[in-house]
Design a protein around this motif. Sequence first.
Motif, PDB file in Angstrom:
ATOM      1  N   VAL A 130       1.038  -1.130   0.036  1.00 26.90           N
ATOM      2  CA  VAL A 130      -0.077  -0.125   0.012  1.00 26.90           C
ATOM      3  C   VAL A 130       1.068   1.077  -0.047  1.00 26.90           C
ATOM      4  O   VAL A 130       1.549   1.171   0.894  1.00 26.90           O
ATOM      5  CB  VAL A 130      -0.994   0.086   1.040  1.00 26.90           C
ATOM      6  N   SER A 131       0.826   2.138  -1.034  1.00 27.84           N
ATOM      7  CA  SER A 131       1.720   3.169  -1.120  1.00 27.84           C
ATOM      8  C   SER A 131       0.775   4.629  -0.986  1.00 27.84           C
ATOM      9  O   SER A 131      -0.193   4.576  -1.178  1.00 27.84           O
ATOM     10  CB  SER A 131       2.071   3.331  -2.415  1.00 27.84           C
ATOM     11  N   ILE A 132       1.498   5.007   0.147  1.00 22.87           N
ATOM     12  CA  ILE A 132       0.821   6.445   0.585  1.00 22.87           C
ATOM     13  C   ILE A 132       1.557   7.601   0.364  1.00 22.87           C
ATOM     14  O   ILE A 132       2.920   7.591   0.584  1.00 22.87           O
ATOM     15  CB  ILE A 132       0.792   6.173   2.319  1.00 22.87           C
ATOM     16  N   ALA A 133       1.082   8.388  -0.317  1.00 25.10           N
ATOM     17  CA  ALA A 133       1.641   9.882  -0.781  1.00 25.10           C
ATOM     18  C   ALA A 133       3.121   9.694  -1.554  1.00 25.10           C
ATOM     19  O   ALA A 133       3.813  10.383  -0.952  1.00 25.10           O
ATOM     20  CB  ALA A 133       1.722  10.724   0.642  1.00 25.10           C
ATOM     21  N   ALA A 134       3.145   8.650  -2.111  1.00 23.69           N
ATOM     22  CA  ALA A 134       4.465   8.459  -2.854  1.00 23.69           C
ATOM     23  C   ALA A 134       4.344   8.632  -4.316  1.00 23.69           C
ATOM     24  O   ALA A 134       3.341   8.590  -4.915  1.00 23.69           O
ATOM     25  CB  ALA A 134       4.845   6.713  -2.645  1.00 23.69           C
ATOM     26  N   GLY A 135       5.518   9.023  -4.791  1.00 22.42           N
ATOM     27  CA  GLY A 135       5.624   9.029  -6.222  1.00 22.42           C
ATOM     28  C   GLY A 135       7.057   9.290  -6.791  1.00 22.42           C
ATOM     29  O   GLY A 135       7.906   9.094  -6.015  1.00 22.42           O
ATOM     30  N   SER A 136       7.253   9.455  -8.040  1.00 28.07           N
ATOM     31  CA  SER A 136       8.505   9.457  -8.692  1.00 28.07           C
ATOM     32  C   SER A 136       9.257  10.782  -7.879  1.00 28.07           C
ATOM     33  O   SER A 136       8.193  11.890  -8.028  1.00 28.07           O
ATOM     34  CB  SER A 136       8.567   9.498 -10.009  1.00 28.07           C
ATOM     35  N   GLY A 137      10.295  10.865  -7.627  1.00 29.77           N
ATOM     36  CA  GLY A 137      10.910  12.178  -7.170  1.00 29.77           C
ATOM     37  C   GLY A 137      11.718  12.830  -8.404  1.00 29.77           C
ATOM     38  O   GLY A 137      12.317  14.041  -8.042  1.00 29.77           O
ATOM     39  N   TYR A 138      11.307  12.454  -9.514  1.00 32.71           N
ATOM     40  CA  TYR A 138      12.087  13.412 -10.607  1.00 32.71           C
ATOM     41  C   TYR A 138      11.418  14.731 -10.668  1.00 32.71           C
ATOM     42  O   TYR A 138      10.227  14.946 -10.491  1.00 32.71           O
ATOM     43  CB  TYR A 138      11.494  12.601 -11.997  1.00 32.71           C
ATOM     44  N   TRP A 139      12.474  15.579 -10.832  1.00 34.53           N
ATOM     45  CA  TRP A 139      12.065  16.979 -10.489  1.00 34.53           C
ATOM     46  C   TRP A 139      10.647  17.660 -11.327  1.00 34.53           C
ATOM     47  O   TRP A 139      10.044  18.204 -10.638  1.00 34.53           O
ATOM     48  CB  TRP A 139      13.164  17.926 -10.612  1.00 34.53           C
ATOM     49  N   ASP A 141       8.145  15.968 -12.048  1.00 31.97           N
ATOM     50  CA  ASP A 141       7.161  15.474 -11.456  1.00 31.97           C
ATOM     51  C   ASP A 141       6.383  15.889 -10.037  1.00 31.97           C
ATOM     52  O   ASP A 141       5.785  15.552  -9.592  1.00 31.97           O
ATOM     53  CB  ASP A 141       7.180  13.648 -11.255  1.00 31.97           C
ATOM     54  N   ASN A 142       7.589  16.928  -9.638  1.00 29.15           N
ATOM     55  CA  ASN A 142       7.213  17.456  -8.375  1.00 29.15           C
ATOM     56  C   ASN A 142       5.938  18.459  -8.461  1.00 29.15           C
ATOM     57  O   ASN A 142       5.754  18.864  -9.277  1.00 29.15           O
ATOM     58  CB  ASN A 142       8.677  18.397  -7.988  1.00 29.15           C
ATOM     59  N   ALA A 143       5.473  18.575  -7.349  1.00 28.05           N
ATOM     60  CA  ALA A 143       4.364  19.432  -7.188  1.00 28.05           C
ATOM     61  C   ALA A 143       4.861  20.909  -7.820  1.00 28.05           C
ATOM     62  O   ALA A 143       6.129  21.410  -7.541  1.00 28.05           O
ATOM     63  CB  ALA A 143       3.483  19.679  -5.632  1.00 28.05           C
ATOM     64  N   PRO A 144       3.948  21.954  -8.159  1.00 28.82           N
ATOM     65  CA  PRO A 144       4.338  23.279  -8.704  1.00 28.82           C
ATOM     66  C   PRO A 144       5.139  24.086  -7.862  1.00 28.82           C
ATOM     67  O   PRO A 144       6.246  24.546  -8.100  1.00 28.82           O
ATOM     68  CB  PRO A 144       3.083  23.941  -9.114  1.00 28.82           C
ATOM     69  N   GLN A 145       4.804  24.134  -6.444  1.00 28.30           N
ATOM     70  CA  GLN A 145       5.365  25.110  -5.600  1.00 28.30           C
ATOM     71  C   GLN A 145       6.927  24.646  -5.452  1.00 28.30           C
ATOM     72  O   GLN A 145       7.633  25.478  -5.211  1.00 28.30           O
ATOM     73  CB  GLN A 145       4.658  25.137  -4.115  1.00 28.30           C
ATOM     74  N   LEU A 146       6.920  23.287  -5.258  1.00 31.29           N
ATOM     75  CA  LEU A 146       8.307  22.558  -5.128  1.00 31.29           C
ATOM     76  C   LEU A 146       9.256  22.680  -6.276  1.00 31.29           C
ATOM     77  O   LEU A 146      10.446  23.167  -6.137  1.00 31.29           O
ATOM     78  CB  LEU A 146       8.139  21.146  -4.739  1.00 31.29           C
ATOM     79  N   ARG A 147       8.787  22.670  -7.368  1.00 35.47           N
ATOM     80  CA  ARG A 147       9.327  22.821  -8.745  1.00 35.47           C
ATOM     81  C   ARG A 147       9.935  23.927  -8.893  1.00 35.47           C
ATOM     82  O   ARG A 147      11.016  24.117  -9.643  1.00 35.47           O
ATOM     83  CB  ARG A 147       8.549  22.468  -9.853  1.00 35.47           C
ATOM     84  N   ARG A 148       9.370  24.986  -8.298  1.00 37.84           N
ATOM     85  CA  ARG A 148      10.052  26.419  -8.579  1.00 37.84           C
ATOM     86  C   ARG A 148      11.310  26.515  -8.206  1.00 37.84           C
ATOM     87  O   ARG A 148      12.169  27.589  -8.490  1.00 37.84           O
ATOM     88  CB  ARG A 148       9.042  27.477  -8.037  1.00 37.84           C
ATOM     89  N   MET A 149      11.954  25.718  -6.933  1.00 39.31           N
ATOM     90  CA  MET A 149      13.158  25.963  -6.429  1.00 39.31           C
ATOM     91  C   MET A 149      13.886  24.735  -6.452  1.00 39.31           C
ATOM     92  O   MET A 149      14.996  24.791  -5.801  1.00 39.31           O
ATOM     93  CB  MET A 149      12.798  26.565  -4.705  1.00 39.31           C
ATOM     94  N   ILE A 150      13.259  23.583  -7.043  1.00 36.95           N
ATOM     95  CA  ILE A 150      14.083  22.400  -6.792  1.00 36.95           C
ATOM     96  C   ILE A 150      15.497  22.453  -7.735  1.00 36.95           C
ATOM     97  O   ILE A 150      16.231  21.615  -7.020  1.00 36.95           O
ATOM     98  CB  ILE A 150      13.217  21.472  -7.362  1.00 36.95           C
ATOM     99  N   LEU A 151      15.530  23.027  -8.975  1.00 36.60           N
ATOM    100  CA  LEU A 151      16.910  23.117  -9.483  1.00 36.60           C
ATOM    101  C   LEU A 151      17.867  23.678  -8.903  1.00 36.60           C
ATOM    102  O   LEU A 151      19.171  22.981  -8.704  1.00 36.60           O
ATOM    103  CB  LEU A 151      16.641  23.719 -10.933  1.00 36.60           C
TER     104      LEU A 151
END
Length: 292
Positions: A130-139, A141-151
Amino acid sequence: MQIQTLDTGTAQLSLRVYDATLAAHTSVVIGGAMGVRQNYYAPFAQWLSSQGFRVTTFDYRGSGDSLPDSAKGSLRGFKADLLDWAGDYEAVVDAAKAALPDAPLYLLGHSLGAQLPGFLKNQDKINGLVSIAAGSGYWRDNAPQLRRMILYFWYVLVPLATRLFGYFPGRTLRKVGDLPAGVMMQWRKWCLNPQYSVGAEGESARLSYGKVSFPVTALSIADDELMTWRGTQNLINLYTNAPRSFERIAPADLQVRRIGHFGFFREQFNNTLWPRAQQIIEGMAGVARKTA
């Protein structure tokens, strides 16, 4: 609840075992998220044990209660990477299966805890995930707010801080938590690859994920600040030969304002989300009995 120490041969792991109030009919191993200590899952684990499950939680080597005395001042020089953590997960599964050998065993993986099972060598001992709140960590695929600073995080902050300190000083930076250098730099490699762990680790990883035949059900949280719906699908679809299913859960479904990446395990959801996880596990067990 019992606190146990598991010697893997290369590390001493701290486990917490929650025995069922009555005779346990099923074993569950909870695989934690990156930087999250096992005590975060204690209320949920205690509740699940009251439903007839034997539940095991653990801290990966170099973190939480599995941090050796020699590393408590600093993780500088501590040797561990994500494949070592997968080996820790594997050792805990072995121990849980040995304790209840005739019962089915399920994994409940939070974030990283649903990513690592593809590397386990004892998949034959596992009856479902059972996977909870899991996903690929590829940048991407990150949520928009996180993607703005992830690089900036991956290309500047992580390599500089890790090189300077000899480990990733997440507590000081208020990001993720303190992590061994090997874990952080390997995770960076995964997160910069479009196919995440399988792309970064190559054909052996692809084959390992492809060997998984137990069912995988993913619960995706609509307001997850880290993982997107696409990211969840991309992760779970790495388990190419596993029966896969997905559920999308929004706060409005539960008449609450927020769930987020970490909310599933909060006690406010002991009458909603927690029973859903139990239903999924019991549903997997029912299907297994019918096909046996």
